[in-house]
Scaffold this motif. Structure first.
Motif: not given
Lengths: 223, 223
Positions: A75-88, A144-155
């Motif tokens: 899970l740690g590996l997954f989260e690392a990948v995920f955060k990286l790509k989401t930020d990107e 993380i995804f929700y805040q960085l993605g959809p929620q940011t767009g709406i804001r």
DNA sequence: AAATAAATGTAGTGACAATTACACTTTTAT
DNA sequence: ATAAAAGTGTAATTGTCACTACATTTATTT
């Protein structure tokens, strides 16, 4: 749920053996990067449950031991990948300035940018992961995804619509809801087709955007 | 991907051992029903990967042997549950007549009904399953859901909008796209919150519907 | 260059879960 | 009632994986 034989950790102390270490120099950093790369490829192609840690190591080189030292567990590996790509994916979008012209042009620019972000292969892959995996147990991933993605767009759009409302240019009861609704008009229709493997033509995106702006502006422009 | 030790079936002949048998009478039917019931509960709560066939049998009574005779394998059981519930959810919606009054009232009735269908616990559970499981390999599940659900909704509303366009009452370039956009306006904003475990208030649904109709109608009503 | 730390490779371990086998009992149809 | 069919319970089989252990090699630091 999934198999997780390592959780014998009797929850007494803060559990320090799972602390993911950070390699400081050289070889370690390269290994880490390579591991993340391969992991990304696997997670994006096969999902969380579908990828095997052993496979990743086999392909990336290095050793299981190293992977577990760096990332603690799967899970740690997954989260690392995920955060990286989401930020990107989302960070550039969040720092863009869309509001320099008239309302119609602005909506157009915003919409095009949003469609571009959500149409990118990485965007689709991340979306699938967020929705697809780790979803029956609440996880940080989703937040993380929700805040960085959809929620940011709406804001971002919502703030703008609010300002236009305050200026008396738009007639809207709830600008943030309206923002969400506009966003859904331009990406919602493609959600299922995408999840189900269809590819969307540029021209379809454009038409959806055009019609959405037409309806939306006509619908709430103060006369 | 997942473990599937039974696929030693050298693909030569049409493979008849996997043919799910249909019990004709009495006890068999009851067992089948009970198995489906318990399976539904488990799939809805833990997802596909998260439920264990052994557990289901343990809880439903009966025997593994029976389950496998009826449903062939785990996926067969899942598909059976899924079809049943999907029909149950969407079929009534598809046979409803929404178009008896003026456009605004009709949109309102349609929207309310659609929101009700998608807000029901079963509706949410099914949606999660469709999106969550069996999604990295194309499966029939997705097709069934898509056709019976989203596609039906778009067709029903789209047909109506097309008629209104033909009568010169609405100004729309693509009525079916518009249908999809309207639908997204009233359910899209709640997708993520729902997936992420939030509960949606009746009043929020109502407001979204009201504002969507206001914008949409204002936006494309022929003046 | 020696000592210390990190990285590697291979080979376990332990769990879990789908599916099958089998010996036995109950139902159903002739 | 009796043979055939369907149902039951338990246990074995077989694979897959996450995760660990350890002995060995390579890099880093003083």
């Amino acid at each position: 749920m999934t198999q997780n034989p390592a959780n014998q950790s009797t929850d007494k102390e803060p559990v320090e053996q799972t602390k993911p270490e950070v390699s400081t120099n050289k070889r370690g950093l390269e290994r880490r990067k390579k591991l993340l790369e391969v992991a990304e490829k696997h997670f994006f192609s096969f999902g969380y449950a579908g990828t095997s840690v052993n496979e990743i190591v086999k392909e990336a080189g290095g050793s299981l031991n190293t992977l577990y030292r760096y990332f603690g567990n799967k899970l740690g590996l997954f989260e690392a990948v995920f955060k990286l790509k989401t930020d990107e994916l989302f960070t550039p979008f969040a720092h863009m300035d869309f509001w320099q012209d008239d309302i119609e042009t602005n909506l157009f620019r915003f919409g095009e940018c949003l469609q571009r972000v959500t149409s990118t292969p990485d965007g689709i892959a991340i979306y699938r992961l967020v929705v697809t995996e780790n979803n029956f147990e609440q996880s940080e991933i989703q937040r993380i995804f929700y805040q960085l993605g959809p929620q940011t767009g709406i804001r971002i759009l919502g703030d703008y619509l609010q300002r236009m409302k305050d200026k008396g240019k738009l007639d809207l009861e709830d600008p943030y809801l309206a923002a969400s609704q506009f966003i859904e008009m331009i990406k919602g229709p493609f959600l299922y087709p995408r999840l189900f493997g269809e590819t969307i033509e540029e021209q379809q995106l454009h038409q959806a955007l055009k019609q959405a702006i037409h309806i939306f502006l006509n619908g709430c422009l103060q006369k």
